[in-house]
Write an enzyme that holds these catalytic residues in place. Structure first.
Site, PDB file in Angstrom:
ATOM      1  N   ARG A 260       0.846  -1.190   0.000  1.00  0.00           N
ATOM      2  CA  ARG A 260       0.000   0.000   0.000  1.00  0.00           C
ATOM      3  C   ARG A 260       0.883   1.242   0.000  1.00  0.00           C
ATOM      4  O   ARG A 260       1.870   1.318   0.741  1.00  0.00           O
ATOM      5  CB  ARG A 260      -0.929   0.020   1.210  1.00  0.00           C
ATOM      6  CG  ARG A 260      -1.937  -1.119   1.183  1.00  0.00           C
ATOM      7  CD  ARG A 260      -2.899  -1.086   2.349  1.00  0.00           C
ATOM      8  NE  ARG A 260      -3.734  -2.281   2.355  1.00  0.00           N
ATOM      9  CZ  ARG A 260      -4.573  -2.602   3.332  1.00  0.00           C
ATOM     10  NH1 ARG A 260      -4.709  -1.819   4.375  1.00  0.00           N
ATOM     11  NH2 ARG A 260      -5.293  -3.718   3.264  1.00  0.00           N
ATOM     12  N   ARG A 275       2.394   1.202  10.091  1.00  0.00           N
ATOM     13  CA  ARG A 275       1.911   1.644   8.789  1.00  0.00           C
ATOM     14  C   ARG A 275       3.046   1.504   7.779  1.00  0.00           C
ATOM     15  O   ARG A 275       3.885   2.394   7.645  1.00  0.00           O
ATOM     16  CB  ARG A 275       1.411   3.088   8.875  1.00  0.00           C
ATOM     17  CG  ARG A 275       0.471   3.489   7.759  1.00  0.00           C
ATOM     18  CD  ARG A 275      -0.094   4.875   8.007  1.00  0.00           C
ATOM     19  NE  ARG A 275      -0.954   4.905   9.175  1.00  0.00           N
ATOM     20  CZ  ARG A 275      -2.236   4.590   9.176  1.00  0.00           C
ATOM     21  NH1 ARG A 275      -2.830   4.214   8.064  1.00  0.00           N
ATOM     22  NH2 ARG A 275      -2.954   4.646  10.282  1.00  0.00           N
ATOM     23  N   GLU A 347      -6.181  -0.924  15.727  1.00  0.00           N
ATOM     24  CA  GLU A 347      -6.811  -1.893  14.823  1.00  0.00           C
ATOM     25  C   GLU A 347      -5.825  -2.985  14.414  1.00  0.00           C
ATOM     26  O   GLU A 347      -4.684  -2.706  14.046  1.00  0.00           O
ATOM     27  CB  GLU A 347      -7.323  -1.195  13.565  1.00  0.00           C
ATOM     28  CG  GLU A 347      -7.957  -2.145  12.560  1.00  0.00           C
ATOM     29  CD  GLU A 347      -8.011  -1.570  11.152  1.00  0.00           C
ATOM     30  OE1 GLU A 347      -8.038  -2.354  10.195  1.00  0.00           O
ATOM     31  OE2 GLU A 347      -8.007  -0.329  11.011  1.00  0.00           O
ATOM     32  N   SER A 350      -9.975  -6.209  10.380  1.00  0.00           N
ATOM     33  CA  SER A 350     -11.209  -5.594   9.914  1.00  0.00           C
ATOM     34  C   SER A 350     -11.969  -6.650   9.132  1.00  0.00           C
ATOM     35  O   SER A 350     -11.449  -7.208   8.167  1.00  0.00           O
ATOM     36  CB  SER A 350     -10.891  -4.387   9.031  1.00  0.00           C
ATOM     37  OG  SER A 350     -12.051  -3.645   8.745  1.00  0.00           O
ATOM     38  N   ARG A 389       1.176  -6.271  12.581  1.00  0.00           N
ATOM     39  CA  ARG A 389       0.511  -5.665  13.738  1.00  0.00           C
ATOM     40  C   ARG A 389       0.345  -6.668  14.879  1.00  0.00           C
ATOM     41  O   ARG A 389       0.373  -6.291  16.055  1.00  0.00           O
ATOM     42  CB  ARG A 389      -0.839  -5.083  13.322  1.00  0.00           C
ATOM     43  CG  ARG A 389      -0.687  -3.877  12.412  1.00  0.00           C
ATOM     44  CD  ARG A 389      -1.941  -3.052  12.291  1.00  0.00           C
ATOM     45  NE  ARG A 389      -1.667  -1.823  11.561  1.00  0.00           N
ATOM     46  CZ  ARG A 389      -2.419  -0.717  11.619  1.00  0.00           C
ATOM     47  NH1 ARG A 389      -3.500  -0.706  12.376  1.00  0.00           N
ATOM     48  NH2 ARG A 389      -2.092   0.351  10.921  1.00  0.00           N
TER      49      ARG A 389
END
Length: 422
Positions: A260, A275, A347, A350, A389
């Site tokens: 990403r 990130r 988070e 999801s 994560r």
């Protein structure tokens, strides 16, 4: 993609859903285009019928030796009119399709109102937060002190938002991925897949990543896209298919690299691994019937929660509000892990039900029973989990005062006898 028939049936409800996401109404514009397109098609059909009749009249006159010049002039005029009507219909179709492609999915009525994450609802909390006798550190402080999390070398190789893991932390990351896959395949009835990480425009569009998220993805010079998540190839694997209803649900999982560009995230989570441009994730995808999709959403979320429970990581389940629900989702549960080094919930998974939104874009259908008309499938996706994560969560929750990391019991079979990273 949206069902234009549902929009015709209740345009006010369609605009109300957009308003919940903070968007302007568009139903009347879409309906006007739809009416213009249908009128053009009706006019085209009328002219096609007249042209066929004209061809018969010309044929009869020629056999009788009559004058066909006036009819031939009319035929030329009809052909020109038909070409103009076809172009009119195509132009309207292009405009409406371009608008529809950029409109998010309709929200489930259970999704709470709200502009951003501050309005998300806590559904439940699991686990007990550890009481430390020392001030817990963040993952990058632990990793750099161990000499096993190297951002400087990664920066030399690739620039910002990359990391090099070494020794025990590299082994721990690999163990996490294998543990998650084994759990989902062995206990949760998912089929393990190995899929390409380079995909076409069609695969990205069908899974609602284009055109909306083009600036957040990496594209190669030959026109392929690096996947932002294995959701893309797993879900797109049924594009254009008509599945046997008896074979559903299809549950698939894969451990892949994900990429990403993180456009728009400048200044956010600059330190550490939260990130990254490149990361590993175990993805879960379900393709199912409309009747099963709500139960599959709950099931998939529980599969992700089970990973955290086996690892002993405290977490909470959040129902995302309208303003925080993703573009393609009708309803989303986020799982947030407790990170003591940050003193915050972050988070880590999801899980979304997109209903038939993606299926319409990629024309994925099923036949409920032999002889029945095909219907669109429902597709769901969820992180089970993001490996990087989860590594962060393990490091921060299992850290010791001397800076070492205790390996959770669930991961010991994957660590080759290493029970403590120090």
């Amino acid at each position: 993609m949206h069902d234009i028939r549902a929009l015709r049936a209740d345009p006010a409800a369609f605009d109300a859903d957009l308003a919940r996401r903070g968007l302007e109404p568009v139903a009347q514009r879409l309906l006007a285009w739809d009416e213009e397109r249908r009128q053009a098609q009706t006019a085209l059909q009328d002219r096609q019928a007249r042209r066929k009749a004209l061809a018969r009249e010309i044929g009869m006159l020629k056999r009788e030796g009559g004058d066909t010049s006036a009819l031939e002039v009319e035929g030329v005029s009809l052909r020109a009119q038909m070409e103009a009507l076809e172009e009119q219909a195509r132009a309207v179709e292009r405009e409406s399709t371009a608008l529809l492609a950029n409109l998010p999915n309709r929200l489930d009525p259970a999704v709470p109102d709200g502009p951003d994450e501050s309005a998300n609802e806590i559904r439940h909390v699991w686990g007990t937060r550890r009481e430390f006798t020392f001030t817990p550190k963040q993952h990058f402080e632990l990793g750099e002190a161990l000499g096993q999390m190297d951002f400087a070398t990664a920066g030399k190789l690739s620039g910002a938002r990359f990391v090099v893991l070494r020794a025990g932390l590299a082994r721990l990351a690999r163990a996490l991925g294998q543990f998650m896959l084994d759990l989902h395949v062995g206990e949760h009835d998912f089929v393990e897949m190995q899929v390409p990480v380079l995909v076409t425009d069609d695969a990205m569009y069908g899974t609602d990543k284009l055109p909306k998220f083009a600036d957040q993805s990496f594209r190669t010079e030959d026109g392929r896209w690096l996947i932002p998540t294995a959701e893309v190839p797993l879900t797109a694997s049924v594009a254009g298919d008509i599945l046997d209803g008896a074979s559903l649900p299809l549950r698939m999982t894969a451990l892949t690299q994900c990429f990403r560009s993180e456009a728009g995230s400048a200044g956010r989570d600059v330190r550490g691994m939260l990130r990254q441009h490149q990361f590993e994730k175990v993805e879960m995808v379900c393709v199912t019937t409309p009747e099963q999709s709500e139960a599959e959403h709950e099931r998939m979320t529980r599969c992700a929660e089970t990973v955290l429970e086996r690892l002993g990581i405290p977490y909470r389940r959040m129902l995302l509000c309208a303003g925080d629900t993703g573009f393609g989702a009708a309803k989303t549960f986020d799982l947030e892990a407790w990170l003591p080094g940050q003193d915050a919930w972050r988070e880590i998974s999801s899980c979304s039900n997109t209903r038939d939104f993606q299926a319409r874009r990629m024309n994925a259908r099923f036949r409920p029973q032999a002889g029945a008309a095909p219907a669109f499938v429902h597709t769901l996706n969820g992180s089970g989990l993001a490996v990087g994560r989860t590594l962060i969560a393990v490091m921060e929750n299992y850290q010791n005062e001397d800076g070492s990391i205790t390996v959770p019991d669930a991961l010991l079979p994957y660590m080759g006898g290493l029970a403590r990273i120090g």
